[in-house]
Design a protein around this motif. Structure first.
Motif, PDB file in Angstrom:
ATOM      1  N   THR A   1      32.207  38.127 -12.457  1.00 26.42           N
ATOM      2  CA  THR A   1      32.851  37.511 -11.305  1.00 26.42           C
ATOM      3  C   THR A   1      34.321  37.886 -11.333  1.00 26.42           C
ATOM      4  OG1 THR A   1      33.341  35.456 -12.487  1.00 26.42           O
ATOM      5  CG2 THR A   1      31.252  35.565 -11.291  1.00 26.42           C
ATOM      6  N   ILE A   2      34.868  38.136 -10.142  1.00 31.28           N
ATOM      7  CA  ILE A   2      36.290  38.401  -9.990  1.00 31.28           C
ATOM      8  C   ILE A   2      36.801  37.604  -8.799  1.00 31.28           C
ATOM      9  CG2 ILE A   2      36.326  40.690 -11.054  1.00 31.28           C
ATOM     10  CD1 ILE A   2      36.092  41.904  -8.233  1.00 31.28           C
ATOM     11  N   THR A   3      38.060  37.207  -8.843  1.00 26.74           N
ATOM     12  CA  THR A   3      38.644  36.643  -7.641  1.00 26.74           C
ATOM     13  C   THR A   3      38.555  37.710  -6.551  1.00 26.74           C
ATOM     14  OG1 THR A   3      40.838  37.311  -8.423  1.00 26.74           O
ATOM     15  CG2 THR A   3      40.180  35.023  -8.790  1.00 26.74           C
ATOM     16  N   HIS A   4      38.148  37.316  -5.364  1.00 26.09           N
ATOM     17  CA  HIS A   4      37.807  38.306  -4.341  1.00 26.09           C
ATOM     18  C   HIS A   4      39.059  39.103  -3.940  1.00 26.09           C
ATOM     19  CE1 HIS A   4      35.863  40.330  -1.124  1.00 26.09           C
ATOM     20  NE2 HIS A   4      34.756  39.602  -1.218  1.00 26.09           N
ATOM     21  N   PRO A   5      39.074  40.390  -4.233  1.00 20.48           N
ATOM     22  CA  PRO A   5      40.310  41.155  -3.996  1.00 20.48           C
ATOM     23  C   PRO A   5      40.639  41.348  -2.522  1.00 20.48           C
ATOM     24  CG  PRO A   5      38.538  42.625  -4.689  1.00 20.48           C
ATOM     25  CD  PRO A   5      38.028  41.227  -4.841  1.00 20.48           C
ATOM     26  N   CYS A   6      39.682  41.147  -1.638  1.00 20.64           N
ATOM     27  CA  CYS A   6      39.953  41.316  -0.210  1.00 20.64           C
ATOM     28  C   CYS A   6      40.691  40.121   0.387  1.00 20.64           C
ATOM     29  CB  CYS A   6      38.656  41.535   0.556  1.00 20.64           C
ATOM     30  SG  CYS A   6      37.750  43.017   0.068  1.00 20.64           S
ATOM     31  N   PHE A   7      40.530  38.952  -0.203  1.00 18.74           N
ATOM     32  CA  PHE A   7      41.076  37.731   0.370  1.00 18.74           C
ATOM     33  C   PHE A   7      42.127  37.056  -0.510  1.00 18.74           C
ATOM     34  CE2 PHE A   7      36.626  38.076   1.898  1.00 18.74           C
ATOM     35  CZ  PHE A   7      36.920  38.384   3.216  1.00 18.74           C
ATOM     36  N   LEU A   8      42.109  37.337  -1.807  1.00 19.82           N
ATOM     37  CA  LEU A   8      43.080  36.740  -2.718  1.00 19.82           C
ATOM     38  C   LEU A   8      44.060  37.807  -3.188  1.00 19.82           C
ATOM     39  CD1 LEU A   8      40.714  34.620  -2.669  1.00 19.82           C
ATOM     40  CD2 LEU A   8      41.492  33.946  -4.935  1.00 19.82           C
ATOM     41  N   THR A   9      44.696  38.460  -2.229  1.00 22.92           N
ATOM     42  CA  THR A   9      45.742  39.418  -2.557  1.00 22.92           C
ATOM     43  C   THR A   9      46.971  38.663  -3.054  1.00 22.92           C
ATOM     44  OG1 THR A   9      46.579  39.395  -0.299  1.00 22.92           O
ATOM     45  CG2 THR A   9      44.897  41.047  -0.825  1.00 22.92           C
ATOM     46  N   PRO A  10      47.883  39.342  -3.734  1.00 20.32           N
ATOM     47  CA  PRO A  10      49.016  38.634  -4.337  1.00 20.32           C
ATOM     48  C   PRO A  10      49.811  37.753  -3.379  1.00 20.32           C
ATOM     49  CG  PRO A  10      48.886  40.832  -5.233  1.00 20.32           C
ATOM     50  CD  PRO A  10      47.843  40.752  -4.159  1.00 20.32           C
ATOM     51  N   HIS A  11      49.947  38.161  -2.123  1.00 20.31           N
ATOM     52  CA  HIS A  11      50.810  37.407  -1.212  1.00 20.31           C
ATOM     53  C   HIS A  11      50.038  36.689  -0.122  1.00 20.31           C
ATOM     54  CE1 HIS A  11      54.118  39.320  -3.263  1.00 20.31           C
ATOM     55  NE2 HIS A  11      53.610  40.503  -2.991  1.00 20.31           N
ATOM     56  N   ALA A  12      48.723  36.605  -0.252  1.00 25.36           N
ATOM     57  CA  ALA A  12      47.918  35.921   0.761  1.00 25.36           C
ATOM     58  C   ALA A  12      48.251  34.432   0.789  1.00 25.36           C
ATOM     59  CB  ALA A  12      46.434  36.131   0.482  1.00 25.36           C
ATOM     60  N   ARG A  13      48.056  33.846   1.942  1.00 26.93           N
ATOM     61  CA  ARG A  13      48.333  32.424   2.109  1.00 26.93           C
ATOM     62  C   ARG A  13      47.202  31.772   2.907  1.00 26.93           C
ATOM     63  NH1 ARG A  13      51.364  33.613  -1.177  1.00 26.93           N
ATOM     64  NH2 ARG A  13      53.631  33.301  -1.341  1.00 26.93           N
TER      65      ARG A  13
ATOM     66  N   HIS B   1      40.868  26.036   9.115  1.00 26.00           N
ATOM     67  CA  HIS B   1      41.491  26.687   7.970  1.00 26.00           C
ATOM     68  C   HIS B   1      41.412  28.195   8.132  1.00 26.00           C
ATOM     69  CE1 HIS B   1      42.044  23.068   5.433  1.00 26.00           C
ATOM     70  NE2 HIS B   1      41.031  22.609   6.165  1.00 26.00           N
ATOM     71  N   ARG B   2      42.527  28.866   7.865  1.00 25.64           N
ATOM     72  CA  ARG B   2      42.612  30.305   8.016  1.00 25.64           C
ATOM     73  C   ARG B   2      43.252  30.921   6.768  1.00 25.64           C
ATOM     74  NH1 ARG B   2      39.681  28.913  11.413  1.00 25.64           N
ATOM     75  NH2 ARG B   2      39.897  29.111  13.682  1.00 25.64           N
ATOM     76  N   ARG B   3      42.977  32.199   6.546  1.00 20.27           N
ATOM     77  CA  ARG B   3      43.563  32.925   5.421  1.00 20.27           C
ATOM     78  C   ARG B   3      44.361  34.101   5.971  1.00 20.27           C
ATOM     79  NH1 ARG B   3      44.752  31.667   0.165  1.00 20.27           N
ATOM     80  NH2 ARG B   3      44.656  33.497  -1.192  1.00 20.27           N
ATOM     81  N   LEU B   4      45.621  34.167   5.639  1.00 23.91           N
ATOM     82  CA  LEU B   4      46.507  35.260   6.047  1.00 23.91           C
ATOM     83  C   LEU B   4      46.618  36.234   4.871  1.00 23.91           C
ATOM     84  CD1 LEU B   4      48.495  36.433   8.163  1.00 23.91           C
ATOM     85  CD2 LEU B   4      50.279  35.035   7.085  1.00 23.91           C
ATOM     86  N   VAL B   5      46.179  37.468   5.094  1.00 26.16           N
ATOM     87  CA  VAL B   5      46.081  38.454   4.007  1.00 26.16           C
ATOM     88  C   VAL B   5      46.889  39.685   4.364  1.00 26.16           C
ATOM     89  CG1 VAL B   5      44.508  39.931   2.688  1.00 26.16           C
ATOM     90  CG2 VAL B   5      43.773  37.636   3.385  1.00 26.16           C
ATOM     91  N   TRP B   6      47.668  40.173   3.397  1.00 23.46           N
ATOM     92  CA  TRP B   6      48.339  41.462   3.542  1.00 23.46           C
ATOM     93  C   TRP B   6      48.602  42.029   2.144  1.00 23.46           C
ATOM     94  CZ3 TRP B   6      50.853  36.856   3.735  1.00 23.46           C
ATOM     95  CH2 TRP B   6      52.050  36.721   3.043  1.00 23.46           C
TER      96      TRP B   6
END
Length: 240
Positions: A140-152, A161-166
């Motif tokens: 298992t890994i933290t999902h790299p598509c949604f838990l990027t370093p600066h995601a909020r 609820h929304r996820r802002l990813v960049w």
């Protein structure tokens, strides 16, 4: 071997896990990826305080937990002394597994540890070496598509609820700005999903299954964003 970053926070980390966390979502997903383990010799790689190792042992596996952190291993051994399950614990570096013989295991499980390891390629090759031919690797890994370093995570006025990813393609070490979270204390390494998959393939580990469990019920109430986007990616591979 060098000291592990988790040595300094071992007791805090174990207490945080016992208090309840996303492990309640992630551990069942890992066990499903491992499949039937009764009678099998299984390595829990990056075992920490032994959460997955104990679950695998209760399912009938003969488990060896491996971690670089002496402090976390001491906690794992305390659990084993209090509830003997036959789990053996070994201090070793996941990038080499120098103390483990070739083909020693039927399966290797790795629960939320690959993000803590700087050399993914060396780790994947070490995993392949200690697996028998046809053995499995589940992680298992933290999902790299949604838990990027600066995601909020955001909550809209209507309660959604929304996820802002960049910054998805910017691989490397990062540290969260939350000093009270594990990633604020020890950091992590962000990699793209393609990097994970291709590194495992290059090491001779062929992807068999890929899952993204969603939070439901009480977990969704505690972590509503993870009922909307995946918190974790679960991979099962087969050793060529």
């Amino acid at each position: 071997m060098t000291a592990a970053a988790y040595d300094a926070i071992a007791e805090w980390y174990d207490e945080a896990l016992r208090a309840g966390s996303l492990h309640d979502l992630i551990l069942p997903a890992l066990l499903r990826a491992c499949g039937p383990v009764a009678g099998r010799r299984v390595c829990d790689l990056g075992c920490g305080s032994g959460v997955a190792a104990r679950a695998l042992a209760r399912a009938g596996a003969r488990v060896v937990g491996v971690d670089l952190s002496a402090a976390l291993l001491a906690i794992a051994r305390r659990y084993e002394a209090a509830e003997p399950l036959g789990v053996a614990y070994l201090r070793d570096d996941a990038r080499a597994l120098a103390a483990v013989a070739d083909g020693a295991f039927d399966g290797v499980a790795c629960n939320l540890a690959l993000m803590d390891i700087d050399d993914l390629g060396a780790t994947a090759r070490a995993v392949r070496r200690v697996l028998r031919r046809g053995g499995w690797f589940a992680c298992t890994i933290t999902h790299p598509c949604f838990l990027t370093p600066h995601a909020r995570s955001l909550r809209e006025p209507d309660g959604a609820h929304r996820r802002l990813v960049w910054g998805y393609f910017a691989e490397g070490f990062w540290r969260s700005d939350n000093p009270d979270g594990v990633r604020g204390k020890v950091g992590a390494r962000h990699r793209t999903l393609g990097t994970y998959l291709n590194t495992l393939l290059d090491a001779g580990l062929v992807l068999e299954r890929f899952d993204e469990p969603a939070a439901t019920g009480d977990l969704a109430a505690r972590f509503p964003i993870y009922a909307e986007v995946a918190a974790v990616a679960v991979l099962r591979c087969r050793a060529r």
